[in-house]
Design an enzyme around this catalytic site. Sequence first.
Site, PDB file in Angstrom:
ATOM      1  N   ASP A 508      17.611  13.472  39.872  1.00 26.62           N
ATOM      2  CA  ASP A 508      17.927  13.659  38.464  1.00 26.62           C
ATOM      3  C   ASP A 508      16.645  13.427  37.663  1.00 26.62           C
ATOM      4  OD1 ASP A 508      19.438  13.927  36.093  1.00 26.62           O
ATOM      5  OD2 ASP A 508      19.610  11.745  35.954  1.00 26.62           O
ATOM      6  N   PHE A 647      32.288  16.223  21.266  1.00 27.12           N
ATOM      7  CA  PHE A 647      31.375  16.837  22.231  1.00 27.12           C
ATOM      8  C   PHE A 647      32.008  16.903  23.614  1.00 27.12           C
ATOM      9  CE2 PHE A 647      28.560  16.038  25.761  1.00 27.12           C
ATOM     10  CZ  PHE A 647      27.607  17.019  25.636  1.00 27.12           C
ATOM     11  N   LYS A 670      26.051  19.371  15.150  1.00 28.12           N
ATOM     12  CA  LYS A 670      24.791  19.221  15.880  1.00 28.12           C
ATOM     13  C   LYS A 670      25.064  19.581  17.339  1.00 28.12           C
ATOM     14  CE  LYS A 670      25.329  14.316  17.069  1.00 28.12           C
ATOM     15  NZ  LYS A 670      24.776  12.959  16.930  1.00 28.12           N
ATOM     16  N   ARG A 703      13.207  16.177  23.905  1.00 27.99           N
ATOM     17  CA  ARG A 703      14.591  16.645  23.979  1.00 27.99           C
ATOM     18  C   ARG A 703      15.023  17.081  22.585  1.00 27.99           C
ATOM     19  NH1 ARG A 703      17.354  14.171  28.363  1.00 27.99           N
ATOM     20  NH2 ARG A 703      19.219  13.814  27.130  1.00 27.99           N
ATOM     21  N   GLY A 784      20.280  18.381  33.667  1.00 26.27           N
ATOM     22  CA  GLY A 784      21.015  19.079  32.628  1.00 26.27           C
ATOM     23  C   GLY A 784      20.170  19.374  31.419  1.00 26.27           C
ATOM     24  N   ASP A 943      20.887   8.129  38.370  1.00 26.71           N
ATOM     25  CA  ASP A 943      21.232   6.866  37.712  1.00 26.71           C
ATOM     26  C   ASP A 943      22.530   6.920  36.926  1.00 26.71           C
ATOM     27  OD1 ASP A 943      20.212   8.567  35.644  1.00 26.71           O
ATOM     28  OD2 ASP A 943      19.896   6.792  34.403  1.00 26.71           O
TER      29      ASP A 943
END
EC number: 7.6.2.1
Length: 1298
Positions: A508, A647, A670, A703, A784, A943
């Site tokens: 990851d 979300f 958002k 990000r 992701g 994690d």
Amino acid sequence: MPSCLLALPSGAGAAFVEGLRRAPALQVLPAQRERQGQGSRPEADGQGLALMRAGGYPLAFPAFTWEVRANDRNYHMQFKKKFAFCLTKKKYAGNAIKTAKYNIFTFLPLNLYEQFHRMANIYFVFVILLQTFPEISTLPWYTLLFPLSCLLTIRGLRDLIDDIGRHQSDRNINSRPCEILSGKSFRWQKWSDICVGDIVRLRKESFVPADMLLLCSSEPSSLCYVETADIDGETNLKFRQALLVTHQELVSEESMATFDGKVTCEEPNSRMHSFTGTLEWRGETYSLDSERILLRGCKLRNTDVCYGLVIYAGFDSKIMRNCGKIKRKKTKLDRMMDRLVIIIFLVLLVTSLCLAVASGFWARMFQEKHSYLSALYKHTTPAQQAFFNFWGFTILLSIIIPMSMYITSMNFVIKGQISRGEPSCLGPSGLSVRCDEPSGNLATNNENSLASPKLRAIGSRFEFIYLVNSFFINWDLEMYYPVKDIPAKARSTSLNDQLGQIEYIFSDKTGTLTQNIMSFKKCCINGTIYGTGTGRENKQPSGSGLTWNHHGEKPLDFCDATLLEAAQRDSDPVLREFLRLLALCHTVMVEEKGDQLVYQAASPDEEALVLAARNLGYVFLARTQDTITISELGKKRTYKVLAMLDFNSDRKRMSVLVQDPQGTIRLYTKGADTVILERLQRRGPNETFTEMALDRFAEETLRTLCLASKEVSEVEYSEWSRRHREASILLQDRTRELDKLYEEMEQNLQLLGATAIEDKLQDGVPETIQLLKLGNIKVWVLTGDKQETAMNIGYACKLLTDDMEILEEKEISEILEAHWVSNNHLSGSGEALCSGRLSQQLPEASRHSRHKKRAIIISGDFLDKILHTGEVLKEKKGRLWQRLACCRATGSQEQGSLVEKAFVDLATSCQAVICCRVTPKQKALIVQLVKKHKKVITLAIGDGANDVNMIKTADIGVGISGLEGMQAVQCSDYALAQFSYLQRLLLVHGRWAYLRICKFLRYFFYKTFAGLMAQVWFAFHSGFTAQPLYEGWFLALYNIFYTAYPVLSVGLLEQDVSAKKSLEFPELYVIGQQDELFNYRVFGITLLHGVSTSLASFYIALWAFEDRVGSKAVGDYESFAVTVATSALLSVLMEIILDTKFWTVLSFLMVTASLLLFCLFSFLTQSIDAFRIAPAIFCFPDASRNALTDPYVLLVVLLSLVVNTIPSLTVRLYCTITRKTTIPQKIRLKEPSVELRAHVPRSSFHRRSSYAFSHQEGYAGLITRGDSLRTGGTRRATLGLLCPETTPALSSLPSPSV
């Protein structure tokens, strides 16, 4: 009607549980919810099954047949249910749990029954039974009975000790105190006294004793805070809320005592995140979901008192229902050992058969030659003798299969589920257990799961080696993280050797390669870039006496004086809406501790955004079920929350619909830029500039999120609200209908700007990846996050280099399409030609030379089309996708498998692979495909909860103790604090463990064949009569005491090079990947070596004893047996001494102990006194003393030792002389620390946001159902100055003028 659930096809269960998990979280306004609570329940009176469809499969819910009446124990006691034949038991279980397997009466029979379920034990018992027949018995009964009895006794004692611990844990759990309503008052009683229908009072910091319906609490609107770390590993608080009617009516002990509500719900089940039921009280019916339920094992936090109605007790509770079977990962050596033991057993049978046939021929020849002895054979024939000798040889050679080797590692790793009664240490819920569900993972906390769930077979030396090597990992201070006091932990003790054979690592990104500590770095508002790197960090705004940040607990790693000035002036409406959105559009919970505001967020991203808004003057203060209060530049404003569109990983965005104090209704949204940009009302210069800024942010590994809003008219909201209310009470397709409504509302948005958050690399990540690559270990990153961010992280951590050719989706499509066309023209074995043709097509499609390094960067959507993840195929130009769709439509899986294999071959031929925007399911699927098509050993490291599937699918799972809870750690085989510790885990401990286990296996087989194959050679000189050569006690003790300890020291302590050298020369790791130290060739060589040693020991002694008697006239059978045994034993010990490269005091003591034990037991078992007591058992009186005190015999032993040792020395000398240098020049990794730097983006990159999988669903469902936090009082917030920080400037993007 009995409960029923239809069987699900593969993959349907995940969709089903996911649907159940999401359904309770649907957002309904308070007034709407109260109206929904009135009226009949969805399945009144348990009529039929509620059929639904999830993931395209017809499903059925259990009927509502579980009825619970408050304060009515007699009602529940009258119900019975069948559980075996005609036997019945209570339908409603008590709360006492029993995880112990035995009691004083059942221990002996049940334990023996369990032990004799192992085929090895049954085999040895069968051989022992054969020994009871005098006609075929060739060995004393104790030669096998003694070691088997020792093994059964040791295992029995281990099971007894474990079970005593379970009994103690059961008593501790069942004896915990709790307050139960008895009559009209609460009394302190034990957990075991709780019954279904009881009302229980819980206090702060106490554990929930059973699954209960929350009735009320001391918090506003009966909110209840719980910690679920013992269930799902998540450390952040969860929130539950009681029904409004019970909150208002149950206000005293008297009202509790008169409460007579009836709960009707589904039968007890294992779905942790789903509950469907109704409460009937005073003629009204109220719907219940999982947000009203307190599960056993939760811990009450920040709530003084709460009251609950027990719904499921004891083994009916959800956490106990999640008990399942133990799942064990088997290593490559385990599987090879299973096959080798079968081969040895078959060879044993064939050898026994051949010797038996030879004995028949020999008997016939002997009778014909010596007819005068016919009286001795008148009752038997040669065929009968051959039959009896077959069983005799089977008994005689059975010792070649050492039971301590056959019974391999029993150190089970509790992966996923554990059977009821197995754990020896119980958690707060009463069971130390983990369970995997598609929507989440049940897990104990780290302390409980480490000690007890491993069933250690201490009777096996093989297991002991695994266990001690695991302790070495736990004790390694180089893998101890002092900052958080986290050591490395080997949660599995049966996979250590496989750590030395890893070829692919699947990692990851967020929290594994990076620190998962989010800091707000930059933003783009209305076409203007703000943040670090713009050259304004150290400027002070005019009138900088701003002090609205005294509530701030965490400093913000962001500074831009111009942005502070602009926010203070409050003249830019777009900036005002941008900051207002950050303070309003989230699911963060707030709590006031002293003068500090403490935020509880579902993800670090959300917390960073709220903190950024707070430091810029827009402070989130408080929220209730329908309001949210913020401070805007010191002025408190309360907004009415009309709806929250939460979300999830499908929507990739969240929205909040609010009404400001002036009555204006606005929607704030958002989310990922891919979903926000396509929902904008228009595309102007600002939108184009924002897209450019997003590209630049991504190149800096930041990000990104897009922020947008729109104004909603009263008429539009009224119509939408009516349809929303109708969709919220649907039983079928509720989620789909709500998603449609959300999609309608989230259209024609106005772009406000974009945010950029930094997630820094962990220390030592680049160096670790470089070392792993030098060790021929390929690292794949499955994340992701968006493509550009992942790519730049790849460059930063040295996974990608500047000289690599990056293959993207277009090039990959061309390669796979060409491969598809070529294979469609092949008849028969297209599979065999797959890799070869792919290697030919690769350079043509990529238009580059074959020797160039390559890397693949692909997205989750692209994987959907290739890897059959069950997603709907999206339309895309190109013949490949049309053929794939046609292939699936016609049901042909063979061609699809060829495409999968082609993709895997292409990916594995590259030096690096980065998969972006992949789901947890896709992560596991990628690992599974590599294992399936490449037959390699894989390791997955992560994690978070979204990494659990990947960790469980890989051969080795490593969990990082990070900031996303403990779910990854709880489901892992090994737990580390930092990614950089992976190099030591693999290159040092993994390689050593593989070396030790391989040497142990090799010498265990060698010593067995070298010492015991002499039985076969003796048969050729004893008329094939199956007479044993050795003394019975020598056979019984040979594998237990005489040769075990030196081999054990090799398995525990052997090292070829030091830990420092292992890290300096990672190329040494390739030995394990290629199975060089133990394979079928090595086993064959070991077999020949052992056979040659036994031949030399036997025939040298036979030659010496033939027609020759020593000075003490020793030439008898007993002295001959002692001579052969001593020669073989010393040869075995000498071989181990010669091959041991790492000598310690323990190694020396082990060899010495073997010789001393041989002398001691020879003296005890061959003494005259023992012979007088039991001449049939101790039948070699003074044999060793007579033989080994004769110089002639000693010379024979010495000659055998020299003959057996010279070949080994010769081979070692030859290898030393002719060996080529395999270790390269010393590698010095002294490169400077790696900065996160921007690289020139390729034109084919497509921007994708990291927001999609950055966190789980938020608390919107809870927020809209009631007060989510204490209202507290009026909070006054101020903002302080920001600390400066400097990063490279974005020179190409304009900055606002000051």
